[in-house]
Design an enzyme around this catalytic site. Structure first.
Site, PDB file in Angstrom:
ATOM      1  N   CYS A 128      -6.515  -8.418  -5.455  1.00 24.24           N
ATOM      2  CA  CYS A 128      -7.309  -8.186  -4.490  1.00 24.24           C
ATOM      3  C   CYS A 128      -8.778  -7.416  -4.907  1.00 24.24           C
ATOM      4  CB  CYS A 128      -6.738  -7.375  -3.128  1.00 24.24           C
ATOM      5  SG  CYS A 128      -6.285  -5.677  -3.642  1.00 24.24           S
ATOM      6  N   GLU A 157      -4.771  -3.130   4.548  1.00 21.44           N
ATOM      7  CA  GLU A 157      -5.395  -3.307   3.089  1.00 21.44           C
ATOM      8  C   GLU A 157      -5.505  -4.771   2.832  1.00 21.44           C
ATOM      9  OE1 GLU A 157      -5.898  -0.949   1.010  1.00 21.44           O
ATOM     10  OE2 GLU A 157      -5.345   0.679   2.178  1.00 21.44           O
TER      11      GLU A 157
HETATM   12  P1  NAD Z   1      -0.571 -12.819   3.604  1.00 22.07           P
HETATM   13  O1  NAD Z   1      -1.362 -12.370   4.357  1.00 22.07           O
HETATM   14  O2  NAD Z   1      -0.727 -14.270   3.763  1.00 22.07           O
HETATM   15  O3  NAD Z   1       0.881 -12.315   3.485  1.00 22.07           O
HETATM   16  C1  NAD Z   1       1.115 -10.979   3.518  1.00 22.07           C
HETATM   17  C2  NAD Z   1       2.207 -10.774   4.217  1.00 22.07           C
HETATM   18  O4  NAD Z   1       2.146 -10.923   5.617  1.00 22.07           O
HETATM   19  C3  NAD Z   1       3.740 -11.602   3.732  1.00 22.07           C
HETATM   20  O5  NAD Z   1       4.517 -10.388   3.553  1.00 22.07           O
HETATM   21  C4  NAD Z   1       3.769 -12.553   4.703  1.00 22.07           C
HETATM   22  O6  NAD Z   1       5.097 -12.783   4.975  1.00 22.07           O
HETATM   23  C5  NAD Z   1       3.302 -11.901   5.899  1.00 22.07           C
HETATM   24  N1  NAD Z   1       2.625 -12.819   6.813  1.00 22.07           N
HETATM   25  C6  NAD Z   1       1.936 -14.011   6.537  1.00 22.07           C
HETATM   26  N2  NAD Z   1       1.431 -14.712   7.448  1.00 22.07           N
HETATM   27  C7  NAD Z   1       1.762 -13.961   8.504  1.00 22.07           C
HETATM   28  C8  NAD Z   1       1.718 -14.085  10.117  1.00 22.07           C
HETATM   29  N3  NAD Z   1       1.294 -15.101  10.521  1.00 22.07           N
HETATM   30  N4  NAD Z   1       2.135 -13.064  10.806  1.00 22.07           N
HETATM   31  C9  NAD Z   1       2.960 -12.009  10.329  1.00 22.07           C
HETATM   32  N5  NAD Z   1       3.258 -11.835   8.951  1.00 22.07           N
HETATM   33  C10 NAD Z   1       2.741 -12.721   8.167  1.00 22.07           C
HETATM   34  O7  NAD Z   1      -1.047 -12.310   1.926  1.00 22.07           O
HETATM   35  P2  NAD Z   1      -0.713 -12.984   0.630  1.00 22.07           P
HETATM   36  O8  NAD Z   1      -1.180 -14.193   0.426  1.00 22.07           O
HETATM   37  O9  NAD Z   1       0.669 -12.516   0.502  1.00 22.07           O
HETATM   38  O10 NAD Z   1      -1.743 -11.916  -0.344  1.00 22.07           O
HETATM   39  C11 NAD Z   1      -2.834 -12.193  -0.772  1.00 22.07           C
HETATM   40  C12 NAD Z   1      -3.840 -11.382   0.121  1.00 22.07           C
HETATM   41  O11 NAD Z   1      -3.546 -10.207   0.190  1.00 22.07           O
HETATM   42  C13 NAD Z   1      -5.377 -11.525  -0.323  1.00 22.07           C
HETATM   43  O12 NAD Z   1      -6.092 -11.800   0.516  1.00 22.07           O
HETATM   44  C14 NAD Z   1      -5.639 -10.486  -1.017  1.00 22.07           C
HETATM   45  O13 NAD Z   1      -7.094 -10.140  -1.047  1.00 22.07           O
HETATM   46  C15 NAD Z   1      -4.888  -9.451  -0.043  1.00 22.07           C
HETATM   47  N6  NAD Z   1      -4.417  -8.183  -0.810  1.00 22.07           N
HETATM   48  C16 NAD Z   1      -4.971  -7.019  -0.515  1.00 22.07           C
HETATM   49  C17 NAD Z   1      -4.747  -6.018  -1.255  1.00 22.07           C
HETATM   50  C18 NAD Z   1      -5.315  -4.579  -0.777  1.00 22.07           C
HETATM   51  O14 NAD Z   1      -4.676  -3.638  -1.588  1.00 22.07           O
HETATM   52  N7  NAD Z   1      -6.349  -4.530  -0.230  1.00 22.07           N
HETATM   53  C19 NAD Z   1      -3.705  -5.869  -2.258  1.00 22.07           C
HETATM   54  C20 NAD Z   1      -3.176  -7.264  -2.681  1.00 22.07           C
HETATM   55  C21 NAD Z   1      -3.466  -8.261  -1.706  1.00 22.07           C
END
Ligand code: NAD
Length: 456
Positions: A244, A210
């Site tokens: 998002c 997602e």
């Molecule tokens: P992110 O991708 O930075 O982090 C999400 C999760 O992944 C966190 O738990 C983090 O600890 C983990 N993570 C981060 N880097 C990682 C890596 N290199 N390897 C493994 N795990 C890692 O996202 P965020 O900043 O927490 O959230 C914002 C993003 O999420 C935005 O791009 C938004 O559009 C998206 N989002 C999508 C939805 C959806 O339903 N499609 C909903 C909410 C947010």
């Protein structure tokens, strides 16, 4: 690096006992979760306030209430969803009956982001439980208060061999990804989505991703301007734009630009007041890094409204910048904040062309009264999901599976879609032993001619 091998081994052993597949066990777990969320409502609200300055109204309507509704819907329908589905059997298979069984994958991993830190961890968990899986949840490290309440809530309810919350940041996430899960459900950014898929590929683990991206919002010349302005202001500025599926940017028809912007300003003031930075209910930006990133967009184009920020409490006013083109910095990536850039157009083909030149969006919003325009946009643009004459609202219908396409994600959930995402569809043919149709066997006389009668 810490390993989670013993936790995953424990969950795998527990899954092998088949306890989690029992319908009564699943229903009881969902009920317990529902009651615990209700009992922890105040704690959750205060954690969300501490992490993101979310108001009680926002916390309930966008986090707690959504999850309670997903639970209610799932509990109501689960009995019918779990039943094996009998399907037709072709004439070539005469004597047999065909079924599709929804079976749980096993041990699942749910990785959640910070923007709706409770909802986006618990909603997929509901699907995982409903489908009969074990689950490990890795909540966001950027919202520590909410992640802590969530962890406590889960550990008070469930044994760790069934459902467990693992706290930590990127390293923890990566350590978890080194284990072999049966399913990975990830919500987060596009770049991290790629990391997740790469890790999953090593074990051929199926994934739901997602993700995010730039979701367009088109306001056509014949739109109901006042209503459009109000619905867009709400969809964009809820959670300070850290959603998002928030409209990322506006495509405004030139003829209605002035009128729309003036209504938009009025609508925003009605929602958040003349001085949103003094509004104690306005959500803040999650971290200094994101605050700085967003502030760097404030000088793009021409400032139409807002533009103020407060670094001390990480707040940015609802802001609109006009005279924007695709070359501006603000148009290079998902904004994820309360700044709305405006592109203008004369004819719809310019809009379609602009969107087509960029990755497939997670959402698309279109405001128009014209059915042909509605049809043309829906038909021409590939996007995860969206609304006509509204924003964000499609997300909360349990009858509309929610997910992205292309760069905005893989797979979908919510409602029955949540159960389906966490279930493998196992096809089973029950054959009769009362007779044996000979056509399939190579030693049958005139076998080829006969088989051609059936397989043509
Ligand atoms: P992110 O991708 O930075 O982090 C999400 C999760 O992944 C966190 O738990 C983090 O600890 C983990 N993570 C981060 N880097 C990682 C890596 N290199 N390897 C493994 N795990 C890692 O996202 P965020 O900043 O927490 O959230 C914002 C993003 O999420 C935005 O791009 C938004 O559009 C998206 N989002 C999508 C939805 C959806 O339903 N499609 C909903 C909410 C947010």
């Amino acid at each position: 690096m810490q390993t989670y091998n013993s936790l995953i081994t424990k969950q795998k052993s527990f899954f092998r006992t088949d306890t989690t597949k029992d319908l009564a066990y699943r229903l009881e777990a969902l009920q317990k979760l529902r009651i615990a969320i209700k009992n922890n409502e105040k704690k959750l609200m205060s954690a969300l306030k501490g992490d993101l300055n979310k108001s009680e109204f926002d916390s309930y309507s966008t986090e707690i209430g959504i999850v309670l509704e997903e639970l209610r819907f799932t509990i109501k329908h689960l009995r019918s969803w779990v039943k094996p589905k009998r399907v037709k059997t072709p004439i070539t298979h005469i004597g047999s009956r065909s079924f599709i069984f929804s079976e749980p994958y096993g041990v699942t991993l749910i990785i959640a982001p910070w923007n709706y830190p409770f909802q986006l961890a618990i909603a997929p968990l509901i699907g995982a439980i409903a489908a009969g899986n074990c689950a490990v949840i890795k909540p966001s490290e950027l919202t520590p208060k909410t992640s802590e309440v969530l962890g406590k809530l889960i550990s008070d309810l469930f044994p760790e061999e069934y459902i467990s919350v693992v706290q930590g940041g990127i390293e923890t996430s990566q350590a978890l990804l080194n284990e072999k899960f049966d399913y990975i459900f990830f919500t987060g950014s596009v770049p991290v989505g790629k990391v997740i898929m790469e890790a999953a590929a090593k074990n051929l683990t199926p994934v739901t991703l997602e993700l995010g991206g730039k979701s367009p919002c088109i306001v056509h010349e014949d739109a109901n301007i006042k209503l459009a302005a109000k619905r867009i202001a709400w969809g964009k500025f809820t959670n300070a734009g850290q959603t998002c599926i928030a409209p990322d940017y506006l495509y405004l028809h030139k003829k209605i630009k002035e009128q729309f912007l003036s209504e938009f300003k009025k609508a925003t003031i009605e929602l958040y007041g003349e001085k949103p930075l003094n509004n104690v209910h306005f959500t803040r930006i999650v971290s200094d890094k994101h605050f700085q990133r967003l502030c760097s967009f404030l000088d793009n184009g021409e400032l139409f409204m807002g533009g103020d920020s407060n670094q001390e409490n990480l707040m940015i006013e609802p802001t609109v910048v006009t005279d924007i083109t695709w070359d501006d910095q603000i148009m290079q990536d998902e904004i994820f904040g309360p700044i709305l850039p405006v592109l203008e157009y004369d004819v719809l083909s310019e809009v379609l062309e602009g969107i087509h030149r960029h990755p497939k969006p997670l959402s698309l919003y279109l405001f128009t009264e014209n059915n042909n325009v509605q049809q043309e946009v829906v038909n021409s643009v590939s996007f995860g999901g969206g609304c006509i004459n509204d924003t964000v609202y499609h997300f909360v219908s349990p009858y509309l599976p929610f997910g992205g396409v292309g760069n905005s994600g893989i797979g979908a959930y919510h409602g029955k879609g949540n159960f389906d995402t966490f279930s493998h569809q196992k096809s089973v043919l029950k054959q009769t032993t009362l007779f044996d149709i000979p056509f399939r066997y190579p030693n049958m006389k005139n076998g080829l001619n006969k088989i051609k009668l059936f397989l043509k």
